[in-house]
Design a protein around this motif. Structure first.
Motif, PDB file in Angstrom:
ATOM      1  N   ASN A 150       8.461  -8.617  10.413  1.00 57.39           N
ATOM      2  CA  ASN A 150       8.869  -7.669   9.375  1.00 57.39           C
ATOM      3  C   ASN A 150       7.778  -7.540   8.314  1.00 57.39           C
ATOM      4  N   LYS A 151       6.506  -7.500   8.787  1.00 58.42           N
ATOM      5  CA  LYS A 151       5.390  -7.386   7.848  1.00 58.42           C
ATOM      6  C   LYS A 151       5.427  -6.064   7.104  1.00 58.42           C
ATOM      7  N   GLY A 152       5.983  -5.047   7.742  1.00 50.03           N
ATOM      8  CA  GLY A 152       6.110  -3.756   7.066  1.00 50.03           C
ATOM      9  C   GLY A 152       6.969  -3.851   5.827  1.00 50.03           C
ATOM     10  N   LEU A 153       8.026  -4.653   5.904  1.00 51.00           N
ATOM     11  CA  LEU A 153       8.886  -4.859   4.742  1.00 51.00           C
ATOM     12  C   LEU A 153       8.129  -5.617   3.652  1.00 51.00           C
ATOM     13  N   LEU A 154       7.329  -6.609   4.045  1.00 51.51           N
ATOM     14  CA  LEU A 154       6.535  -7.350   3.056  1.00 51.51           C
ATOM     15  C   LEU A 154       5.579  -6.419   2.326  1.00 51.51           C
ATOM     16  N   GLU A 155       4.954  -5.509   3.070  1.00 47.65           N
ATOM     17  CA  GLU A 155       4.058  -4.543   2.443  1.00 47.65           C
ATOM     18  C   GLU A 155       4.818  -3.665   1.458  1.00 47.65           C
ATOM     19  N   LYS A 156       5.986  -3.217   1.872  1.00 48.24           N
ATOM     20  CA  LYS A 156       6.808  -2.376   1.003  1.00 48.24           C
ATOM     21  C   LYS A 156       7.179  -3.118  -0.272  1.00 48.24           C
ATOM     22  N   LEU A 157       7.513  -4.408  -0.135  1.00 47.24           N
ATOM     23  CA  LEU A 157       7.969  -5.190  -1.291  1.00 47.24           C
ATOM     24  C   LEU A 157       6.843  -5.497  -2.278  1.00 47.24           C
ATOM     25  N   LYS A 158       5.583  -5.286  -1.863  1.00 47.71           N
ATOM     26  CA  LYS A 158       4.473  -5.503  -2.787  1.00 47.71           C
ATOM     27  C   LYS A 158       4.528  -4.534  -3.967  1.00 47.71           C
ATOM     28  N   GLN A 159       5.240  -3.419  -3.797  1.00 46.94           N
ATOM     29  CA  GLN A 159       5.381  -2.448  -4.881  1.00 46.94           C
ATOM     30  C   GLN A 159       6.395  -2.911  -5.933  1.00 46.94           C
TER      31      GLN A 159
END
Length: 723
Positions: A458-467
């Motif tokens: 779920n790395k895509g979610l981690l990227e999203k959560l960086k915002q």
């Protein structure tokens, strides 16, 4: 001039980046799935042990497929079933295989009944001929293919039916089933909710016999609740619900011989007022295992029934000063010796017994808990399990030989590791997460735990959560009332220890539960981060009575629910209130279900500690709750009046000083809205001001459409206005 423009551009870019990193969580995003994780749907290990199947939707055609993948390579080997070629069956929601995997049972049009139960339309798909047929035109319950794949048994209108594929003959095995009177082959409400199973029948290994439970609930008191809907008149839902101290259904055991077409009741012995929480055929087609539990749930008999002579033999008895938990861990080896889990040495561990119930050995030992039993690899004589050996907030996967030797830790990341093993135990899919890592799925070797490949992350979610302004959980322990309790804390991003912050405490606190664990975020966790963005500190404490720290700690609250647990939450609030950065005059607490029972008691019994509380779907008097759960921990009201009365929030409404929000769903079949209505009446008669909300036709989960969004908006506004 150019330098000025460049500096302005850099400054503007920095502001953009900073603002992007400061993005606030919103309830709309949280409850509309913006932060949901990806997973594997309906995974099944094929009998070869080399392949697994999952349900996937074709991105182009929209068809629902059962896809088969090679474990080691990850390559798709075939599409086993596609809804595009099933004729009138345009879609399906679930599937299960016959033992030889030549037939697949497909479910569709599923209609939820209670927490675990549903009814639906079922089709049988023949893998070799690619033919398909409907089991029944009516919605049926709990269909189960026989081990030889040639028959199916199911329940319709509280009666058991059997359909023979080879002959086309359908046989109705029982005919006395009737709503709110007699149930054959599925459980009543209280068994479903508290013993967590619905299908109350099982095929013998040779597919010649069906054992099943029959529930006679004619003497069980009825509960009714209005379902308002949108029609001119509401409808009334009436069902049997045994409240603490009331009569349970009378349960009996039967064996139907399909070959001989006989039906026999099995007399288990001189038991009175008892439960049968599990039945299961052993490795022998003529020996049925039955677990019989007394009403106090502190004595359990494991019985082997000879299906030929109908003779029962008690092979094992477990006793406990408090209660015995029921599990699905009973496993029969080829010689009919069996694996069993027990807390008898003070911690939950694995044992091996002979077919006559003599202890061969205790396989696992130590001051830690087995949290999951995965199975037995007969080829290598290994047992696979999950435990908290690496700290009670973590889970790891282990293997150990049947003789209790050669123990190996297979997982290596700290957090929550869970496993789905291949049929031959050569591989397993590791499900991993911790408080900073969303779910990762890897293929691992069963004998070493070595990662073969990554399946999904779920790395895509981690990227999203960086915002976003993601706030970490800070795990720690605190010393409270002579015990070391697990806690987590979420602080605002710009936390300053020189400032004073309001504190919101969350807890559940029910027997054997755990809220403090090193796992990925739930929807509530994002809400807590949102509150932290608004300047709140959020804390969770697992007090006495919670799980995974041994039987003594878990069972300390026996016969006195809500006493020690409340003492621990009050002491924890005082502990945190004494910290230099907590405003002790602004401490609130909230919880759902058992947690709502707790938050109500905390506010009423410690009015000078808590400024506000929210109670969602709370039990307010254990007399209103079901026999199995309540009596497990409190005995009956007739035996333990003090245990019921001393901790009922209804009896302590005079203590209310702070702000109180009470919430319930009107169609809660589990914790009835009666609990809230009785508490409301007590508060009114005590002339206490409070806020409350009823969600029409919503069950214990209070969800559907915008319901959760509305609920959490209401709770958020209440917190910001009162804490």
């Amino acid at each position: 001039m150019k330098i000025t423009k460049l500096l302005f551009a850099i400054a503007f870019f920095v502001v953009l980046v900073a603002s992007a990193q400061e993005k606030a969580f919103t309830l709309e995003e949280i409850w509309k799935g913006a932060f949901s994780t990806e997973g594997l749907q309906s995974l099944h290990s094929m009998k070869s042990g080399k392949e697994y199947s999952v349900i996937e939707r074709d991105a182009v055609s929209g068809a629902i497929n059962i896809e088969v993948y090679n474990y080691e390579s990850g390559e798709k080997t075939k599409t086993l079933v596609t809804s595009s070629s099933l004729g009138d069956l345009s879609t399906f929601q679930g599937y299960s295989f016959s033992k030889d995997e030549n037939r697949i049972l497909l479910s569709s049009q599923l209609e939820q009944i209670y927490r675990h139960s549903s009814r639906g339309i079922y089709h049988v798909y023949d893998v070799l001929s690619k033919g398909i047929f409907k089991v029944s035109d009516k919605k049926i319950q709990e269909p189960l293919l026989s081990p030889d794949g040639n028959k199916i048994a199911y329940v319709l209108d509280n009666n058991i039916y059997m359909l023979n594929f080879a002959t086309g003959q359908e046989v109705q095995l029982t005919d006395d089933g009737k709503k709110n009177e007699i149930i054959n082959g599925i459980t009543d409400w209280v068994y479903e909710e508290e013993f967590a199973f619905v299908r109350a029948f099982d095929w013998s290994a040779d597919s010649k016999k069906i054992a099943f439970l029959r529930f006679d609930e004619r003497e069980v008191p009825e509960f009714s609740m209005d379902v308002y809907g949108k029609d001119l008149y509401p409808k009334q839902e009436v069902f049997k619900y045994p409240k603490a101290g009331e009569k349970n259904a009378k349960v009996s055991l039967y064996v139907a011989d399909i070959t001989e077409m006989t039906l026999d009741e099995i007399k288990l012995g001189d038991y009175k007022d008892f439960y049968i929480p599990r039945i299961k055929w052993t490795a022998s087609p003529d020996v049925l295992s039955v677990q019989v539990l007394n009403r106090h749930q502190n004595s359990l008999d494991l019985i082997f029934v000879d299906a030929k002579t109908k003779t029962p033999t008690v092979v094992l008895n477990e006793k406990d000063n408090a209660y015995i938990d029921i599990t699905d861990n009973l496993t029969f080896l080829d010689d009919n010796s069996f694996i069993w889990t027990s807390e008898k040495d003070g911690f939950n561990h694995i044992y091996h017994y002979t077919t006559t119930g003599e202890l061969i050995n205790q396989i696992t030992k130590g001051a830690w808990e087995i949290t999951n039993y995965y199975g037995y690899d007969k080829k290598n004589k290994k047992i696979y399990y999950q435990s908290v050996e690496n700290g009670s907030i973590n889970r790891d996967i282990y293997s150990i030989t049947l003789d209790g030797k050669d123990k190996k830790r297979l997982s290596n990341k700290e957090g929550i590791n869970d496993a789905d093993f291949s049929a031959d135990f050569s591989f397993y899919i590791n499900y991993f997460s911790n408080s900073t890592t969303p779910y990762e799925y890897t293929l691992n070797k069963g004998n070493t735990g070595v990662i073969v490949r990554e399946i999904k992350n779920n790395k895509g979610l981690l990227e999203k959560l960086k915002q976003y302004n993601v706030r970490p959980k800070e795990f720690s322990t605190i010393e409270i009332n002579g015990e070391t309790l697990n806690t987590w804390m979420i602080k605002p991003k710009d936390f300053d220890s020189a400032k004073k912050y309001p504190l919101l405490m969350f807890q559940y606190s029910g027997p054997g539960s755990q809220m403090v664990k090193n796992s990925w975020h739930s929807a509530n966790d994002y809400w807590y981060m949102m509150l932290a963005q608004q300047g709140y500190i959020v804390v969770c404490v697992d007090g006495k009575g919670t799980g995974l720290k041994g039987a003594k700690f878990k069972k300390a609250t026996q016969n006195d629910l809500g006493n020690l647990e409340v003492q621990d939450q009050v002491a924890a609030a005082k502990h945190f209130g004494a910290l230099e950065y907590i405003d002790a005059s602004r401490i609130g607490i909230w919880g759902w279900s058992y947690g709502g029972f707790m938050s109500s008691n905390c506010l009423f019994k410690a009015p000078d500690v808590f400024k506000m509380a929210i109670a969602v779907a709370p039990v307010t008097n254990w007399r209103f709750y079901d026999t199995v759960y309540t009596e497990r921990y409190l005995m009956t009201p007739q035996e333990n009046t003090k245990g019921y009365d001393d901790n009922s929030p209804i009896n302590f409404v005079n203590g209310l000083k702070g702000k109180f929000l009470l919430i319930h769903g009107s169609a809660d079949d589990n914790v009835h809205v009666q609990n809230t209505m009785q508490l409301v009446e007590a508060l009114i008669q005590a002339n206490k001001d409070f806020d409350w909300a009823i969600y029409p036709d919503k069950n214990h989960g209070i969800y559907g459409g915008n319901t959760r969004l509305h609920l959490y908006n209401k709770m958020t506004n209440f917190i910001t206005n009162n804490l």
